[in-house]
Structures are given as structure tokens and as C-alpha cells.
Design a protein around this motif. Structure first.
Motif, mmCIF file in Angstrom:
data_model
loop_
_atom_site.group_PDB
_atom_site.id
_atom_site.type_symbol
_atom_site.label_atom_id
_atom_site.label_comp_id
_atom_site.label_asym_id
_atom_site.label_seq_id
_atom_site.Cartn_x
_atom_site.Cartn_y
_atom_site.Cartn_z
ATOM 1 N N LYS A 272 0.824 -1.207 0.000
ATOM 2 C CA LYS A 272 0.000 0.000 0.000
ATOM 3 C C LYS A 272 0.861 1.261 0.000
ATOM 4 O O LYS A 272 1.900 1.331 0.658
ATOM 5 C CB LYS A 272 -0.897 0.007 1.238
ATOM 6 N N GLN A 273 0.405 2.271 -0.749
ATOM 7 C CA GLN A 273 1.045 3.583 -0.735
ATOM 8 C C GLN A 273 0.540 4.343 0.498
ATOM 9 O O GLN A 273 -0.589 4.843 0.506
ATOM 10 C CB GLN A 273 0.725 4.362 -2.012
ATOM 11 N N GLU A 274 1.354 4.391 1.536
ATOM 12 C CA GLU A 274 0.987 5.077 2.780
ATOM 13 C C GLU A 274 2.261 5.454 3.527
ATOM 14 O O GLU A 274 3.327 4.867 3.315
ATOM 15 C CB GLU A 274 0.092 4.203 3.654
ATOM 16 N N TYR A 305 1.272 9.767 -5.845
ATOM 17 C CA TYR A 305 2.666 9.366 -5.991
ATOM 18 C C TYR A 305 2.727 7.853 -6.136
ATOM 19 O O TYR A 305 1.732 7.139 -5.913
ATOM 20 C CB TYR A 305 3.491 9.794 -4.767
ATOM 21 N N LEU A 306 3.895 7.358 -6.504
ATOM 22 C CA LEU A 306 4.166 5.928 -6.575
ATOM 23 C C LEU A 306 5.315 5.582 -5.637
ATOM 24 O O LEU A 306 6.241 6.384 -5.458
ATOM 25 C CB LEU A 306 4.543 5.523 -8.002
ATOM 26 N N LEU A 307 5.278 4.404 -5.041
ATOM 27 C CA LEU A 307 6.402 3.969 -4.216
ATOM 28 C C LEU A 307 7.670 3.840 -5.041
ATOM 29 O O LEU A 307 8.779 3.985 -4.513
ATOM 30 C CB LEU A 307 6.082 2.632 -3.541
ATOM 31 N N HIS A 308 7.518 3.578 -6.352
ATOM 32 C CA HIS A 308 8.689 3.520 -7.238
ATOM 33 C C HIS A 308 9.533 4.790 -7.130
ATOM 34 O O HIS A 308 10.767 4.732 -7.227
ATOM 35 C CB HIS A 308 8.238 3.343 -8.695
ATOM 36 N N GLU A 309 8.874 5.928 -6.967
ATOM 37 C CA GLU A 309 9.613 7.188 -6.897
ATOM 38 C C GLU A 309 10.518 7.234 -5.673
ATOM 39 O O GLU A 309 11.659 7.705 -5.750
ATOM 40 C CB GLU A 309 8.637 8.366 -6.862
ATOM 41 N N TYR A 310 9.994 6.768 -4.540
ATOM 42 C CA TYR A 310 10.797 6.743 -3.328
ATOM 43 C C TYR A 310 11.899 5.693 -3.429
ATOM 44 O O TYR A 310 13.080 5.980 -3.192
ATOM 45 C CB TYR A 310 9.907 6.438 -2.109
ATOM 46 N N ILE A 311 11.500 4.467 -3.773
ATOM 47 C CA ILE A 311 12.424 3.340 -3.736
ATOM 48 C C ILE A 311 13.574 3.523 -4.724
ATOM 49 O O ILE A 311 14.749 3.365 -4.365
ATOM 50 C CB ILE A 311 11.660 2.034 -4.011
ATOM 51 N N LEU A 312 13.252 3.847 -5.953
ATOM 52 C CA LEU A 312 14.278 3.920 -6.991
ATOM 53 C C LEU A 312 14.974 5.273 -7.047
ATOM 54 O O LEU A 312 16.200 5.355 -6.912
ATOM 55 C CB LEU A 312 13.656 3.602 -8.354
ATOM 56 N N SER A 313 14.205 6.334 -7.267
ATOM 57 C CA SER A 313 14.845 7.610 -7.571
ATOM 58 C C SER A 313 15.279 8.395 -6.338
ATOM 59 O O SER A 313 16.310 9.070 -6.363
ATOM 60 C CB SER A 313 13.920 8.473 -8.440
ATOM 61 N N LEU A 314 14.524 8.323 -5.245
ATOM 62 C CA LEU A 314 14.896 9.092 -4.060
ATOM 63 C C LEU A 314 15.902 8.360 -3.179
ATOM 64 O O LEU A 314 16.775 8.987 -2.573
ATOM 65 C CB LEU A 314 13.655 9.443 -3.237
ATOM 66 N N TRP A 315 15.796 7.021 -3.108
ATOM 67 C CA TRP A 315 16.655 6.284 -2.175
ATOM 68 C C TRP A 315 17.716 5.434 -2.861
ATOM 69 O O TRP A 315 18.665 5.005 -2.210
ATOM 70 C CB TRP A 315 15.817 5.372 -1.286
ATOM 71 N N GLY A 316 17.539 5.130 -4.147
ATOM 72 C CA GLY A 316 18.490 4.245 -4.810
ATOM 73 C C GLY A 316 18.452 2.831 -4.254
ATOM 74 O O GLY A 316 19.486 2.233 -3.968
ATOM 75 N N MET A 317 17.244 2.286 -4.127
ATOM 76 C CA MET A 317 17.080 0.933 -3.591
ATOM 77 C C MET A 317 16.580 0.009 -4.710
ATOM 78 O O MET A 317 15.507 0.239 -5.269
ATOM 79 C CB MET A 317 16.087 0.932 -2.422
#
Length: 363
Positions: A272-274, A305-317
Motif C-alpha cells: 500500500k502507498q501510505e 505518488y508511486l512507491l517507485h519514486e521513493y524506492i528507486l529515484s529518491l533512495w536508490g534501492m
């Protein structure tokens, strides 16, 4: 903090013994602890919430956490030596989700009757995969991890910034941890179709972990998640996909007849996006996260927003999708242990965007 005390703390971090100071950049991957999301430093030129903390020329993000010390420690998870491959066939799912190209395999005759070659035509997003850092940007700023832009990926000025080959050259190996949400849901009468937008909340993951004897909080908060762990969540897509005929897959999974709504026509169960999920995924300092569905997160998102944005682009995970967790889930349940040694070998393609995972769990 005095200048002397600050230098002492930075030296301790450099030697790998202390907690990482948020503002002491670049961060030391061997530090014993890292800041929570709410304490991330503000990075000049980066979107708010970016954790571009491993240096301006970094290309591997959270893979920095897979240090020799942590990999060696993770190897203690090998108890029986059983190998469990985690890869779907390259033509599975069939058809691929999100209108990706079908996998094509051709046999080439090199010398009649005595020598043959393979020719593959494929989209690296069509089967068991890693989403590379070039795959998905922070949408408001159109920025990929560590300041990478579209011009770095394709065009006359294209270069190797955040190319997938950097992952290949570093390697991926560490402790994997499986949360079998699908098994938990069935045991608790939570009925859902993995080919629907079912959202797996943080609180449900907490309960899932408890049934497996796992406290999913980070070790720094008293939980069982160690820095550098690779998280795997089974939502049931592979199981569901195997139950359907090709015709049913085309209707239920591919939605190829709904062109008006584009990618929004697809529906898959996922995380979930939360805010609770975002904080948890960040603060555990996973070196990668993996799901068995085409999007990892619930698709389509119900948020802006998408979790992809946090995981990939913001955190590099690194973000894995469509991993085959069926055999692994069965063996983990039989052995009543949910951690294991995990290896993955991304493709060594300079300039590449993503890669098939080539992953194996070792129990």
C-alpha cells in the motif's frame, strides 16, 4: 556539537563503529546505524526526501550496504545448502504485463547437426526482474537516482550514470527475508484476487511477520530486520497466474482490450502507498525489495505518488518484480524459518536500464 567532537564522530563513522551522522556526507556503508527518514539531510539540488548520501558519483545506492562484513555475516544463514531458484521462465508471464514485448527465442544453426546458438529478443521488464535506477524517475522533477536525467540515459549525451552494469560489477548477495503475505491472508480469511488492486498495509505486514515469528521493525528499534537485508513479499501473483489459461491471462492480467485507460487498466495486489510503509521501507535500510507481482506496490496507486519514486529515484534501492517465490515459500513454511542467503547476478550491460534477476536463495 564542538568541532573536535564532530571530527571524532566522523572518524568513528569512517571506521565503521558508530551511528551515521545525517550531515556527515558521504555516508559510510559500514556504519552500525543510519538516520531515520525524518532525519535525512537536505541535499543541494535534490528533491525533498532524497537520500543521495553515498557520494556524487555513486551508481549503486543501497547496494553500498552489502559490504564484505555484512555478506559474510549473511552467509551464516546457509544451514542445509538447498538451492531454490527464484526466476520465472523468460516467457512467463504470458503475455507480459503493461503491454511489454513477448519474449522470442530462435535457434541458430552454426554448423549443420553439430553446433547451434541461441538468439533472444526480450524486454528486461517482461519476467523476473530488477528495476534499475534508470527505469523510473521522481515524477515532479523528472530526476532519476543521484541526479541522473533522461539525457544521461538516451540521446547524443547519453552516458553510463546509474547504468545497470554498475550493479553487476558490484554484485548482489546478502540475507533475504520472506514475508509470505499470501499464506497469512489465506490462513486469516482475507480473500482477495492478486490480479486486483488489493493493498497490503504496513499493519497487515506487521501481523504477517508475527505469525512467522518475525518482528519487522529494524534492529535499531528492537526488531529483526538487519541493515542490508533483502526483503521479499509474496502477494500471490505467480500462484494466481499459474491457475489461469492463456485466454484468461489475456483478459484478467494483460487487459489488452482496454486501451482507453492505458496502464491504469491494469490491477495487481501489492504494498500500500501510505506513510507507514514509506517510513518502514526507508528506515529498515533494506539493500533491495522484491515482490512476486508486476509492480511490487498496489497497482494502480490511489495516491498522487508511486512507491517507485521513493524506492528507486529518491533512495536508490533496487526493486525486484515478478520473482518466483512459490517454492521458496513452501520450503520456508516446512522448515519454519524465513531467512536465507540470497544471490543475484544482474546483466553486465553498459548503459542498461534494468535486468532479469538471475536469483537464487540458499537455505
Amino acid at each position: 556539537m564542538s568541532s573536535i567532537a564532530q571530527r571524532l564522530r566522523q572518524t568513528t563513522n569512517f571506521l565503521g563503529g558508530g551511528q551515521q551522522s545525517p550531515s556527515s556526507l558521504p555516508w559510510n556503508p559500514d556504519s552500525a546505524g543510519f538516520p531515520r527518514r525524518k532525519d535525512l539531510p537536505r541535499i543541494d539540488g535534490a528533491p525533498e526526501g532524497a537520500a543521495w548520501v553515498w557520494g556524487k558519483d555513486d551508481n549503486i545506492g543501497r547496494l553500498n550496504l552489502l559490504t564484505p562484513k555484512r555478506v559474510l555475516q549473511a552467509s551464516s544463514e546457509i544451514k542445509t545448502g538447498e538451492l531454490v531458484p527464484l526466476n520465472l521462465p523468460l516467457n512467463n508471464p504470458e503475455p507480459p504485463a503493461f503491454h511489454r514485448e513477448d519474449f522470442k527465442h530462435t535457434i541458430k544453426v552454426v554448423a549443420d547437426e553439430v553446433c547451434f546458438d541461441d538468439l533472444y529478443e526480450l524486454n528486461t521488464q517482461s519476467s523476473t526482474q530488477w528495476d534499475g535506477f534508470r527505469h523510473f524517475a521522481h515524477l515532479p522533477t523528472k530526476t532519476f537516482y543521484n541526479g541522473t536525467k533522461a539525457a544521461d540515459v538516451k540521446g547524443p549525451d547519453a552516458n553510463l550514470k546509474c547504468s545497470i552494469h554498475h550493479w553487476s560489477e558490484h554484485g548482489i548477495a546478502g540475507r533475504g527475508i520472506l514475508l509470505d503475505y499470501r499464506r497469512y491472508a489465506k490462513a486469516n480469511s482475507i480473500n482477495y484476487d492478486p490480479c486486483s488492486g488489493h493493498a497490503i498495509s504496513f499493519q497487515e505486514l506487521v501481523k504477517c511477520g508475527k505469525t512467522q515469528g518475525i518482528d519487522i521493525r529494524p534492529e535499531s528499534q528492537g526488531g529483526d530486520i538487519k541493515i542490508g537485508d533483502i526483503l521479499l513479499i509474496r502477494a500471490g501473483f505467480v500462484e494466481r497466474h499459474g491457475e489461469l489459461s492463456l485466454e484468461e491471462r489475456q483478459k484478467v492480467i494483460a487487459h489488452q482490450t482496454d486501451t482507453e485507460n492505458g496502464l491504469e487498466a491494469f490491477q495487481f495486489a501489492g504494498v500500500k502507498q501510505e506513510e507507514e510503509v514509506i517510513d518502514w521501507l526507508h528506515d529498515c535500510y533494506f539493500s533491495g525489495v522484491v515482490g512476486d507481482a508486476p509492480a511490487f506496490e498496489r497497482w494502480p496507486t490511489q495516491r498522487p505518488y508511486l512507491l517507485h519514486e521513493y524506492i528507486l529515484s529518491l533512495w536508490g534501492m533496487p526493486l525486484g518484480e515478478m520473482w518466483n517465490l512459490e517454492q521458496l515459500a513452501t520450503k520456508c513454511a516446512e522448515q519454519k524459518r524465513w531467512t536465507f542467503f540470497l544471490t543475484s547476478s544482474p546483466a553486465n550491460v553498459k548503459g542498461g536500464v534494468s535486468s532479469h534477476a538471475n536469483a537464487i536463495a540458499i537455505l
